[in-house]
Design a protein around this motif. Structure first.
Motif, short mmCIF file in Angstrom:
data_model
loop_
_atom_site.label_atom_id
_atom_site.label_comp_id
_atom_site.label_asym_id
_atom_site.label_seq_id
_atom_site.Cartn_x
_atom_site.Cartn_y
_atom_site.Cartn_z
N LYS A 46 5.24 11.34 -5.06
CA LYS A 46 6.31 11.69 -5.99
C LYS A 46 5.79 12.52 -7.16
CE LYS A 46 7.93 8.46 -8.74
NZ LYS A 46 7.71 9.00 -10.10
N ASP A 47 4.57 12.22 -7.58
CA ASP A 47 3.99 12.91 -8.73
C ASP A 47 3.22 14.17 -8.36
OD1 ASP A 47 4.98 10.95 -10.42
OD2 ASP A 47 3.14 9.75 -10.37
N HIS A 48 2.72 14.26 -7.11
CA HIS A 48 1.81 15.35 -6.79
C HIS A 48 2.19 16.18 -5.56
CE1 HIS A 48 -0.94 13.80 -9.82
NE2 HIS A 48 -0.84 12.60 -9.27
N LEU A 49 2.80 15.58 -4.56
CA LEU A 49 3.15 16.30 -3.32
C LEU A 49 4.62 16.07 -3.03
CD1 LEU A 49 0.01 15.34 -1.21
CD2 LEU A 49 0.39 17.47 -2.44
N LYS A 50 5.44 16.61 -3.87
CA LYS A 50 6.87 16.29 -3.91
C LYS A 50 7.63 16.70 -2.65
CE LYS A 50 6.77 17.06 -8.93
NZ LYS A 50 6.89 15.67 -9.36
N THR A 51 7.11 17.69 -1.91
CA THR A 51 7.87 18.21 -0.77
C THR A 51 7.79 17.31 0.46
OG1 THR A 51 5.99 19.55 -0.03
CG2 THR A 51 7.59 20.59 -1.54
N ILE A 52 6.95 16.27 0.44
CA ILE A 52 6.83 15.41 1.63
C ILE A 52 7.26 13.97 1.34
CG2 ILE A 52 5.12 16.82 2.80
CD1 ILE A 52 2.97 14.89 1.80
N THR A 53 8.09 13.80 0.32
CA THR A 53 8.67 12.49 0.07
C THR A 53 10.09 12.66 -0.47
OG1 THR A 53 8.48 10.41 -1.17
CG2 THR A 53 7.72 12.41 -2.28
N ASN A 54 10.94 11.70 -0.19
CA ASN A 54 12.29 11.71 -0.76
C ASN A 54 12.33 11.03 -2.12
OD1 ASN A 54 13.08 11.31 2.53
ND2 ASN A 54 14.12 12.91 1.39
N GLN A 109 0.82 -1.20 0.00
CA GLN A 109 0.00 0.00 0.00
C GLN A 109 0.86 1.26 0.00
OE1 GLN A 109 -3.46 -0.08 -0.18
NE2 GLN A 109 -3.15 2.07 -0.66
N GLY A 110 1.96 1.22 0.74
CA GLY A 110 2.82 2.39 0.83
C GLY A 110 3.47 2.75 -0.48
N ALA A 111 3.80 1.75 -1.30
CA ALA A 111 4.40 2.04 -2.60
C ALA A 111 3.47 2.86 -3.48
CB ALA A 111 4.78 0.73 -3.30
N LEU A 112 2.18 2.54 -3.43
CA LEU A 112 1.20 3.32 -4.19
C LEU A 112 1.21 4.77 -3.70
CD1 LEU A 112 -1.84 0.85 -4.23
CD2 LEU A 112 -0.05 1.11 -5.96
N HIS A 113 1.24 4.93 -2.38
CA HIS A 113 1.22 6.27 -1.79
C HIS A 113 2.48 7.05 -2.15
CE1 HIS A 113 -0.09 9.41 0.85
NE2 HIS A 113 0.95 9.29 1.65
N GLN A 114 3.64 6.41 -2.12
CA GLN A 114 4.88 7.10 -2.46
C GLN A 114 4.92 7.51 -3.93
OE1 GLN A 114 7.32 8.22 -0.44
NE2 GLN A 114 6.03 7.51 1.25
N HIS A 115 4.38 6.68 -4.80
CA HIS A 115 4.28 7.06 -6.22
C HIS A 115 3.37 8.29 -6.37
CE1 HIS A 115 6.53 4.16 -8.60
NE2 HIS A 115 6.12 3.21 -7.80
N PHE A 116 2.28 8.31 -5.61
CA PHE A 116 1.36 9.45 -5.65
C PHE A 116 2.06 10.72 -5.16
CE2 PHE A 116 -1.89 12.27 -3.98
CZ PHE A 116 -2.84 12.27 -5.00
#
Length: 223
Positions: free
Chosen positions: A195-203, A186-193
């Motif tokens: 990465k594409d839309h809320l870039k400032t809260i993921t590495n 489930q987390g991989a889906l969220h990290q892809h999301f």
């Protein structure tokens, strides 16, 4: 491997449809164009009327296959996870080393998906974008417990259970195998999301993929 996958029948709970779309040209067209339309306008704006206009058919013809758009979305999700399970089985089956097997499996469930040209009416790359954006909407409903009882999520859970077994094979002493496996899928889906839309809260970005993140996570967690 791709040729082998083309001979595998993707299994989906028969309670999700009124008439199996796999068995007719119109049914396959409904699946193909639904994927493209949901990707274009989002699930909230998707309707059977809009789909009917797109495929040049009456809205009523879509209802002959699916009772409502929620069940169609669960059907698409189940198709995706069934396809993913086929990949997991065939791409890890001959790997004997438990760590190599686990890392291969995690790569499969977390990587960016490319279209499999062998499945002519399903664009897996587009379907993957839909799963990233919309899959939680099939779970976060008032009917989730009833949907679960009738087996709508059984394929999704099978994918996670395969990871659980691989995690336990690597480190039988690790007590959170179920939580780790479900968090990865489930987390991989969220990290892809993100990465594409809320870039400032993921590495995760173009240089650091969700796959790299989860491979790093399991190495530090299990070894």
């Amino acid at each position: 491997m791709q040729n082998i996958l083309t001979n595998i029948i993707i299994t989906v709970n028969e309670k999700l449809y009124v008439k199996n779309p796999e068995n007719s040209k119109l049914g396959k067209k409904i699946i193909e164009e639904s994927i493209l339309l949901i990707d274009e306008i989002g699930f909230e704006n998707y309707t059977f009327k809009k789909l009917g206009e797109r495929i040049g058919s009456n809205e009523s013809s879509v209802y002959r296959y699916f009772e409502n758009k929620h069940k169609l979305m669960v059907y698409l999700s189940s198709w995706y996870w069934s396809w993913m399970e086929c990949r997991l089985v065939f791409e890890t089956n001959n790997i004997e080393n438990t760590w190599e097997k686990l890392t291969k499996a995690i790569t499969i469930v977390t990587e960016k998906i490319e279209d499999d040209s062998q499945t002519l009416y399903v664009n897996e790359a587009v379907l993957n974008r839909i799963i990233i954006a919309e899959f939680t909407k099939t779970l976060l409903t008032k009917e989730v417990d009833e949907d679960n009882k009738v087996g709508f999520f059984i394929i999704y859970k099978r994918v996670i259970n395969r990871l659980i077994e691989m995690i336990q094979a690597v480190n039988p002493e690790y007590e959170f195998a179920k939580s780790l496996a479900s968090s990865i899928v489930q987390g991989a889906l969220h990290q892809h999301f993100l990465k594409d839309h809320l870039k400032t809260i993921t590495n995760c970005d173009e240089n650091n993929s969700p796959t790299r993140f989860y491979l790093n996570l399991i190495e530090k967690t299990l070894l």
